[in-house]
Design an enzyme around this catalytic site. Structure first.
Site, PDB file in Angstrom:
ATOM      1  N   HIS A   1      77.674   6.172  40.431  1.00 24.09           N
ATOM      2  CA  HIS A   1      77.475   7.624  40.351  1.00 24.09           C
ATOM      3  C   HIS A   1      76.194   7.944  39.583  1.00 24.09           C
ATOM      4  CE1 HIS A   1      78.874  11.875  39.493  1.00 24.09           C
ATOM      5  NE2 HIS A   1      78.007  11.692  38.510  1.00 24.09           N
ATOM      6  N   GLU A   2      76.062   7.353  38.406  1.00 21.71           N
ATOM      7  CA  GLU A   2      74.884   7.629  37.587  1.00 21.71           C
ATOM      8  C   GLU A   2      73.605   7.089  38.243  1.00 21.71           C
ATOM      9  OE1 GLU A   2      75.057   9.637  35.236  1.00 21.71           O
ATOM     10  OE2 GLU A   2      77.249   9.693  35.084  1.00 21.71           O
TER      11      GLU A   2
ATOM     12  N   HIS B   1      72.033   9.736  40.418  1.00 28.25           N
ATOM     13  CA  HIS B   1      71.168  10.646  39.660  1.00 28.25           C
ATOM     14  C   HIS B   1      69.848   9.961  39.304  1.00 28.25           C
ATOM     15  CE1 HIS B   1      74.353  13.528  39.313  1.00 28.25           C
ATOM     16  NE2 HIS B   1      75.101  12.807  38.488  1.00 28.25           N
TER      17      HIS B   1
END
Length: 474
Positions: A49-50, A53
């Site tokens: 997920h990170e 980003h």
């Protein structure tokens, strides 16, 4: 297709034997393995997920000084280039720090001192302290609105990618459970649903199936002379197949004899037998809308047979519909969380029975993963399949939850960027100058409230998952 569950309980005529110390040790080790495997899967999901980003932030030239999985004290970190990568002690989330997430104060902003303005100014100052003179246009707030949306949406999107990937593995490689037309068990007697034991007393009523001579291993090939499909019933088809046809015929025939034609293996040969069974009345819970909760009860026929289960691999084209249905149910569950909190509180502190369909935290899901690994009645393949389903469901919920348009969630940043674009468009149409970046610092009080509520809910789930957990045994 509506689903039902029986309120009547069948007794096999014997109780399970005591487990040996070796079996208990093996079960404990498998439980630990399941919990550790889920924890690693959770860490990977958070890191991926990170990374969503991080990748797009770097792609658009933003400076990212930190990339961490977890919260709390730092366990490990190492710097590569301008970014410090690391793992923290509490694996309940993660973050990347992008420079300039909060813009400077807008021109003309009131300087009159209030407690709220002082708080916002302090938060803004802390964020701008990270900005170096050499950063220039590399700060988040100076990037075009669409780039900021991509950066913030990429994290949840990566969870969606994992969810679809894991569900695809489950459906196409392992398959979904389906009931065959082969009988796996025939209880000797019929017991009330609230019976304290599964042992059949001497005066117990024999199950209709046992009285008719049906045996485990029999395969039903016809009902009242009508052939039965050999396709396993997964509940995904519009029309009943295989065991679903058998169930429908039995349930519609209370106190009416039904002739089941079965194939039986005896002495190395297969022969067909016509067995007449008379279903008795039984009350079942009915789930007409398929949401997992009983919508009422219905009286149907019952004979007391269990179908052997198999796994039916699904085509790739079945994945979108399956994920879509799962997402709809997940949205419903998320929307129900506020109304289920009182029951969760009572379960955590007052000893009330835990709602198996209520909210569950990562500790509870990890515990279920451990239980699945320790089960001795399912195969290793079924355990791995269930494990992937847990990871898939968790990632889909993370995708949906993070897109809620509430600051500080990713969806809140996306909503802020969209509002900024809409505001700029309206200003342009009116012949006015662009008002500039949306000052998300003004939402910091909301962010702290949301974060506080999330921490309270997380703490409540943690306590409930420890003292009154949801278990596979119910």
């Amino acid at each position: 297709m509506s689903r039902t569950s029986s309120l009547r309980r069948s007794g096999p005529g014997s109780t399970p034997g005591a487990s040996s110390p070796e079996a208990e040790l093996s079960g404990f080790l498998l439980t630990v393995l399941g919990i550790v495997a889920f924890a690693l899967g959770l860490l990977f999901s958070i890191g991926f997920h990170e990374f969503g980003h991080f990748f797009w932030a770097r792609k658009f030239g933003m400076r990212v000084p930190q990339f961490f999985v977890g919260f709390g004290p730092t366990v490990f970190s190492r710097r590569f280039g301008e970014t410090e990568f690391g793992i923290k002690g509490i694996p309940l989330g993660g973050y990347i720090r992008i420079v300039g997430m909060i813009p400077p104060a807008e021109e003309g902003e009131s300087k009159r001192a209030t407690r709220m303005r002082s708080f916002i100014a302090e938060v803004r100052g802390q964020a701008l302290d990270d900005v170096l003179p050499t950063d220039g246009d590399r700060v988040f707030y100076k990037k075009p609105w669409w780039q900021r949306i991509i950066v913030m949406f990429a994290g949840p999107f990566h969870n969606l990618v994992l969810a679809v990937l894991f569900f695809t593995i489950v459906l196409t490689a392992f398959g979904i459970p389906g009931a065959t037309t082969t009988v796996s068990a025939v209880p000797e007697c019929v017991l009330p649903a609230d019976a304290a034991t599964r042992t059949c007393p001497e005066d117990a009523e024999p199950s209709p199936a046992a009285a008719a001579g049906i045996r485990a291993g029999d395969t039903v090939v016809a009902i009242d002379g009508r052939p039965v499909s050999s396709v396993a019933d997964t509940g995904q088809d519009d029309e009943a197949t295989g065991w679903g046809q058998v169930q429908d015929a039995i349930r519609a025939s209370i106190d009416t004899p039904v002739v089941l034609t079965v194939e039986r293996e005896e002495g190395g040969a297969t022969r067909q037998l016509d067995l007449t069974v008379t279903p008795i009345a039984n009350t079942v819970r009915v789930d007409d809308d398929g949401d997992g909760e009983a919508d009422g009860t219905r009286t149907v026929g019952y004979v007391g047979v269990q179908a052997a289960q198999t796994y039916v691999q699904q085509p790739l084209t079945a994945v979108p519909g399956f994920v879509g249905d799962y997402a709809v149910r997940a949205v419903d569950r998320l929307a129900e969380i506020p109304q289920r909190v009182p029951a969760l509180f009572r379960a955590a502190f007052l000893g009330e029975e835990r709602d198996p369909l209520g909210p569950i935290g990562v500790v509870g899901v990890g515990r279920i993963s451990g239980e699945v690994f320790a089960l001795d009645r399912i195969t290793t393949t079924e355990k791995i399949s269930t494990f992937f389903q847990l990871l898939a469901g968790m990632n889909l919920v993370l995708f949906l939850f993070n897109l809620l348009p509430i600051y500080p969630l990713d969806g809140g940043h996306v909503a802020g960027a969209l509002y900024e674009k809409a505001r700029a468009t309206v200003a342009r149409l009116r012949g006015r100058p662009d008002p500039g970046p949306f000052d998300i610092a003004r939402l910091m009080p909301v962010a702290y409230v949301v974060a506080g509520l999330f921490l309270v809910l997380s703490g409540l789930l943690f306590i409930a998952d420890i003292v009154n957990p949801i278990t596979l045994a119910g």
